[in-house]
Design an enzyme around this catalytic site. Structure first.
Site, PDB file in Angstrom:
ATOM      1  N   HIS A 174       8.823  10.825 -12.438  1.00 35.85           N
ATOM      2  CA  HIS A 174       9.325  10.161 -11.580  1.00 35.85           C
ATOM      3  C   HIS A 174       9.657   9.498 -12.726  1.00 35.85           C
ATOM      4  O   HIS A 174       9.232   7.918 -13.467  1.00 35.85           O
ATOM      5  CB  HIS A 174       8.756   9.980 -10.865  1.00 35.85           C
ATOM      6  CG  HIS A 174       8.748  10.933  -9.486  1.00 35.85           C
ATOM      7  ND1 HIS A 174       8.453  10.376  -8.616  1.00 35.85           N
ATOM      8  CD2 HIS A 174       8.551  11.981  -9.747  1.00 35.85           C
ATOM      9  CE1 HIS A 174       8.236  11.879  -7.922  1.00 35.85           C
ATOM     10  NE2 HIS A 174       8.444  13.007  -8.006  1.00 35.85           N
TER      11      HIS A 174
ATOM     12  N   TYR B 177       9.735   3.513  -1.060  1.00 34.05           N
ATOM     13  CA  TYR B 177       8.958   2.078  -0.461  1.00 34.05           C
ATOM     14  C   TYR B 177      10.015   1.717   1.134  1.00 34.05           C
ATOM     15  O   TYR B 177      10.839   1.229   0.695  1.00 34.05           O
ATOM     16  CB  TYR B 177       8.876   1.066  -0.936  1.00 34.05           C
ATOM     17  CG  TYR B 177       7.405   1.898  -1.689  1.00 34.05           C
ATOM     18  CD1 TYR B 177       7.749   2.623  -3.389  1.00 34.05           C
ATOM     19  CD2 TYR B 177       6.791   1.672  -1.825  1.00 34.05           C
ATOM     20  CE1 TYR B 177       7.175   3.005  -4.454  1.00 34.05           C
ATOM     21  CE2 TYR B 177       4.712   2.194  -3.012  1.00 34.05           C
ATOM     22  CZ  TYR B 177       5.560   2.930  -3.812  1.00 34.05           C
ATOM     23  OH  TYR B 177       4.693   3.157  -5.049  1.00 34.05           O
TER      24      TYR B 177
ATOM     25  N   PRO C 172      -3.291  -0.397  -2.451  1.00 33.62           N
ATOM     26  CA  PRO C 172      -2.406   1.097  -2.946  1.00 33.62           C
ATOM     27  C   PRO C 172      -1.082   1.016  -3.254  1.00 33.62           C
ATOM     28  O   PRO C 172      -0.404   1.620  -3.522  1.00 33.62           O
ATOM     29  CB  PRO C 172      -2.876   1.817  -2.148  1.00 33.62           C
ATOM     30  CG  PRO C 172      -3.047   1.509  -0.920  1.00 33.62           C
ATOM     31  CD  PRO C 172      -3.625   0.298  -0.577  1.00 33.62           C
TER      32      PRO C 172
ATOM     33  N   LYS D  57      -1.542   1.553  -8.537  1.00 33.98           N
ATOM     34  CA  LYS D  57      -2.758   0.648  -9.743  1.00 33.98           C
ATOM     35  C   LYS D  57      -4.048   1.154  -9.432  1.00 33.98           C
ATOM     36  O   LYS D  57      -4.359   0.837 -10.278  1.00 33.98           O
ATOM     37  CB  LYS D  57      -2.233  -0.907  -9.523  1.00 33.98           C
ATOM     38  CG  LYS D  57      -1.123  -1.057 -10.001  1.00 33.98           C
ATOM     39  CD  LYS D  57      -0.725  -0.940 -11.760  1.00 33.98           C
ATOM     40  CE  LYS D  57       0.632  -1.592 -12.015  1.00 33.98           C
ATOM     41  NZ  LYS D  57       1.177   0.421 -11.957  1.00 33.98           N
TER      42      LYS D  57
ATOM     43  N   TYR E  93       5.996  -1.453 -12.382  1.00 38.23           N
ATOM     44  CA  TYR E  93       4.745  -0.480 -11.920  1.00 38.23           C
ATOM     45  C   TYR E  93       4.561   0.328 -12.621  1.00 38.23           C
ATOM     46  O   TYR E  93       3.618   1.574 -12.797  1.00 38.23           O
ATOM     47  CB  TYR E  93       6.489  -0.131 -10.954  1.00 38.23           C
ATOM     48  CG  TYR E  93       5.847   1.370 -10.311  1.00 38.23           C
ATOM     49  CD1 TYR E  93       5.825   0.786  -8.554  1.00 38.23           C
ATOM     50  CD2 TYR E  93       5.994   2.650 -10.534  1.00 38.23           C
ATOM     51  CE1 TYR E  93       4.905   1.643  -7.461  1.00 38.23           C
ATOM     52  CE2 TYR E  93       5.584   3.476  -9.754  1.00 38.23           C
ATOM     53  CZ  TYR E  93       5.522   3.548  -8.022  1.00 38.23           C
ATOM     54  OH  TYR E  93       4.874   4.257  -7.036  1.00 38.23           O
TER      55      TYR E  93
HETATM   56  C1  LIG Z   1      -8.663   6.204   0.297  1.00 33.44           C
HETATM   57  C2  LIG Z   1      -8.686   5.663  -0.244  1.00 33.44           C
HETATM   58  C3  LIG Z   1      -7.019   6.383  -0.295  1.00 33.44           C
HETATM   59  C4  LIG Z   1      -6.393   5.630  -1.910  1.00 33.44           C
HETATM   60  N1  LIG Z   1      -5.321   5.588  -2.970  1.00 33.44           N
HETATM   61  C5  LIG Z   1      -4.893   5.351  -3.665  1.00 33.44           C
HETATM   62  C6  LIG Z   1      -3.602   5.560  -3.626  1.00 33.44           C
HETATM   63  O1  LIG Z   1      -2.906   6.029  -3.177  1.00 33.44           O
HETATM   64  N2  LIG Z   1      -2.910   4.989  -4.891  1.00 33.44           N
HETATM   65  C7  LIG Z   1      -3.780   4.552  -6.036  1.00 33.44           C
HETATM   66  O2  LIG Z   1      -3.792   4.267  -7.270  1.00 33.44           O
HETATM   67  N3  LIG Z   1      -5.259   4.408  -6.145  1.00 33.44           N
HETATM   68  C8  LIG Z   1      -5.699   4.126  -3.946  1.00 33.44           C
HETATM   69  N4  LIG Z   1      -7.150   4.663  -4.392  1.00 33.44           N
HETATM   70  C9  LIG Z   1      -8.027   4.379  -5.221  1.00 33.44           C
HETATM   71  C10 LIG Z   1      -7.978   5.099  -6.336  1.00 33.44           C
HETATM   72  O3  LIG Z   1      -7.900   6.463  -5.265  1.00 33.44           O
HETATM   73  C11 LIG Z   1      -8.876   4.715  -7.114  1.00 33.44           C
HETATM   74  O4  LIG Z   1      -9.005   3.504  -7.877  1.00 33.44           O
HETATM   75  C12 LIG Z   1     -10.009   5.652  -7.804  1.00 33.44           C
HETATM   76  O5  LIG Z   1     -10.710   6.655  -7.460  1.00 33.44           O
HETATM   77  C13 LIG Z   1     -10.728   4.610  -8.225  1.00 33.44           C
HETATM   78  O6  LIG Z   1     -11.988   5.153  -9.631  1.00 33.44           O
HETATM   79  P1  LIG Z   1     -13.694   5.112  -9.986  1.00 33.44           P
HETATM   80  O7  LIG Z   1     -13.950   6.600 -10.886  1.00 33.44           O
HETATM   81  O8  LIG Z   1     -13.711   3.629 -10.176  1.00 33.44           O
HETATM   82  O9  LIG Z   1     -14.265   4.943  -8.476  1.00 33.44           O
HETATM   83  P2  LIG Z   1     -13.983   6.366  -7.525  1.00 33.44           P
HETATM   84  O10 LIG Z   1     -13.463   6.856  -7.451  1.00 33.44           O
HETATM   85  O11 LIG Z   1     -14.421   5.912  -5.416  1.00 33.44           O
HETATM   86  O12 LIG Z   1     -15.658   7.367  -7.982  1.00 33.44           O
HETATM   87  C14 LIG Z   1     -16.860   6.636  -8.242  1.00 33.44           C
HETATM   88  C15 LIG Z   1     -17.957   7.776  -7.427  1.00 33.44           C
HETATM   89  O13 LIG Z   1     -19.080   7.054  -7.943  1.00 33.44           O
HETATM   90  C16 LIG Z   1     -19.671   7.775  -7.037  1.00 33.44           C
HETATM   91  N5  LIG Z   1     -21.463   7.287  -6.815  1.00 33.44           N
HETATM   92  C17 LIG Z   1     -21.233   6.247  -6.048  1.00 33.44           C
HETATM   93  N6  LIG Z   1     -22.485   5.251  -5.936  1.00 33.44           N
HETATM   94  C18 LIG Z   1     -22.938   6.300  -6.388  1.00 33.44           C
HETATM   95  C19 LIG Z   1     -24.265   6.444  -6.645  1.00 33.44           C
HETATM   96  N7  LIG Z   1     -25.217   4.647  -6.575  1.00 33.44           N
HETATM   97  N8  LIG Z   1     -25.173   6.930  -7.712  1.00 33.44           N
HETATM   98  C20 LIG Z   1     -24.056   8.218  -8.345  1.00 33.44           C
HETATM   99  N9  LIG Z   1     -22.629   7.876  -7.940  1.00 33.44           N
HETATM  100  C21 LIG Z   1     -22.769   7.489  -7.257  1.00 33.44           C
HETATM  101  C22 LIG Z   1     -19.286   8.195  -6.336  1.00 33.44           C
HETATM  102  O14 LIG Z   1     -19.409   9.674  -5.287  1.00 33.44           O
HETATM  103  C23 LIG Z   1     -17.681   8.768  -7.223  1.00 33.44           C
HETATM  104  O15 LIG Z   1     -17.811  10.032  -7.144  1.00 33.44           O
HETATM  105  C24 LIG Z   1      -7.557   5.203  -2.491  1.00 33.44           C
HETATM  106  C25 LIG Z   1      -9.225   4.699  -2.855  1.00 33.44           C
HETATM  107  C26 LIG Z   1      -9.691   4.895  -1.137  1.00 33.44           C
HETATM  108  C27 LIG Z   1     -10.705   5.325  -1.052  1.00 33.44           C
END
Ligand SMILES: Cc1cc2nc3c(=O)[nH]c(=O)nc-3n(C[C@H](O)[C@H](O)[C@H](O)COP(=O)(O)OP(=O)(O)OC[C@H]3O[C@@H](n4cnc5c(N)ncnc54)[C@H](O)[C@@H]3O)c2cc1C
Length: 393
Positions: free
Chosen positions: A76, A204, A296, A300, A388
């Site tokens: 995009h 948006y 969101p 980011k 962005y």
């Molecule tokens: C509902 C929702 C919608 C979102 N929509 C957007 C969006 O549109 N745009 C955007 O930019 N961001 C969005 N986000 C944010 C984005 O998805 C997150 O910033 C991203 O997933 C971060 O990645 P991460 O690996 O840090 O954490 P996570 O994706 O949360 O991964 C963490 C992992 O650790 C595992 N875990 C947790 N506790 C334990 C434990 N005690 N032992 C072992 N494993 C464990 C979990 O099961 C998970 O698999 C959204 C988040 C949510 C919750």
């Protein structure tokens, strides 16, 4: 797979942060084990983010998992802001020379898991009761239980990539931890549907009825959001009500042509800004949502997880390749410098576009003035575009 009791980097969490870190370390010859609480199916089915900055795409290339992304991802060049009855296009390519790529977090996760398992790298799914020990020594240890069996994993370093609800952050001493937090007085109702998107680019919309976002995952799959009340229940939002609301809120000039269809996923998420510092103590390092959350609106969350992983991976490689720990010592400060700027941008986009204040109030008038300024100023549009597409790593 035989159980392992020793690794260089023990990673908690198989979300984007943990999987990308493991894969980058593997490409550069550093061993790791991932412990994940959920099943592979659950992790691969989670519907979340969808917009990748160029820096994130570059990291996925370095990790050797960008082939499908380049085949199926949608590049995009800009986004549209619909406000005050008109649509304004922010042209990323013209203003910054950069673009973003629309490719779902689910697809990123699937690609990373497939590459990890194909390379023989271990992911222990359904790891229960993961606990971190001895982070102030040079032999930290993870204990966990899988299929009823207690296990232990001795590591050089531990990466807490276990998201907002994980055990990584609370494992830092409480006396050291500082948090700042903002919860917003509204949520996002998201709907996923197998219908063509209403526009080639994201729209948006800031509307008197509330914010709306038209997004997509592919040329045949659309993702839409509407601002809703924090207490709203999903049952109060049948598909027809969401489509009606989207038509009203996105109905600026020119009005997008929305194709409707049955939802395949529908959920309400609260919006919050959250940062916990520091992001390291001893041999425990946090990355991604484990340390910070953004609303969101600025797309980011996933991209910040990727930039943390970039800094952490470089620091670990300097340790293993050169015996140099300067980057490890500086990790928290280095990562947070970028985190705070992304927090600022996400907060700014959120307060710019959502209905927060009564019509006619000073704050509502400021919001309108800010949108007018954005429409009239190339400098303001460049600032939006630069943030962005992603600030440099
Ligand atoms: C509902 C929702 C919608 C979102 N929509 C957007 C969006 O549109 N745009 C955007 O930019 N961001 C969005 N986000 C944010 C984005 O998805 C997150 O910033 C991203 O997933 C971060 O990645 P991460 O690996 O840090 O954490 P996570 O994706 O949360 O991964 C963490 C992992 O650790 C595992 N875990 C947790 N506790 C334990 C434990 N005690 N032992 C072992 N494993 C464990 C979990 O099961 C998970 O698999 C959204 C988040 C949510 C919750």
């Amino acid at each position: 797979m035989a159980s392992r009791d020793r690794t260089q980097v023990g990673i908690i969490g198989a979300g984007p942060a943990g999987l990308l870190l493991a894969r980058l370390l593997e490409v550069h010859g550093v061993d790791s084990v991932i412990l994940e609480a959920r099943t592979r199916d659950y992790v691969e089915a989670r519907i979340r983010a969808g917009v990748l900055e160029q820096g994130t795409v570059d990291l996925l290339e370095e990790a050797g998992v960008a082939e499908r992304l380049h085949r199926e991802g949608l590049v995009h060049d800009g986004v549209e802001i619909a406000a005050n009855g008109r649509r304004l296009r922010i042209d990323f390519r013209e203003l910054t020379g950069k673009t973003v790529t629309v490719y779902g977090q689910t697809e990123v996760t699937r690609d990373l898991i497939a590459a990890r398992l194909a390379g023989g790298g271990p992911i222990v799914f359904e790891a229960d009761d993961v606990a971190i020990h001895d982070i102030e020594t040079d032999r930290p240890r993870l204990s966990y239980r899988v299929a009823g069996e207690d296990r232990s994993l001795v590591c050089d370093f531990v990466a807490g990539c276990d998201g907002f609800h994980g055990i990584g952050r609370p494992s830092l001493p409480a006396s050291l931890r500082r948090t700042v937090d903002r919860t917003y007085p509204f949520g996002w109702l998201g709907i996923l549907a197998d219908v063509p998107p209403c526009s080639d680019e994201l729209i948006y919309a800031s509307h008197p009825r509330g914010f709306a976002l038209a997004s997509m995952r592919s040329p045949t799959r659309s993702r839409y959001y509407v601002q809703c009340g924090l207490d709203d229940k999903i049952e109060a939002w049948p598909d027809a009500r969401i489509w009606d609301e989207l038509r009203l809120r996105l109905g600026s000039e020119p009005a997008p042509d929305i194709t409707t269809g049955p939802s395949i996923e529908k959920s309400i998420a609260p919006l919050r800004s959250f940062v916990s510092t520091p992001m390291q103590h001893g041999r425990l390092f946090l990355a991604g949502d484990a340390a910070h959350i953004v609303p969101p609106t600025g797309a980011k969350g996933l991209n910040l997880a990727a930039s943390d992983v970039h800094y952490l991976c470089r620091a670990l490689l300097a340790h293993y390749a050169k015996g140099n720990d300067d980057k490890l010592r500086a990790y928290s400060d280095t990562a947070l410098a970028r985190v705070w700027k992304a927090e600022r941008f996400s907060w700014w986009m959120t307060t710019l576009l959502h209905r927060l204040h009564p019509e006619g109030s000073f704050e509502a008038q400021m919001q309108r003035a800010e949108l007018d300024y954005l429409a009239s100023s190339r400098a303001a549009q460049t600032a939006l575009a630069e943030n962005y597409v992603g600030l440099p790593f």
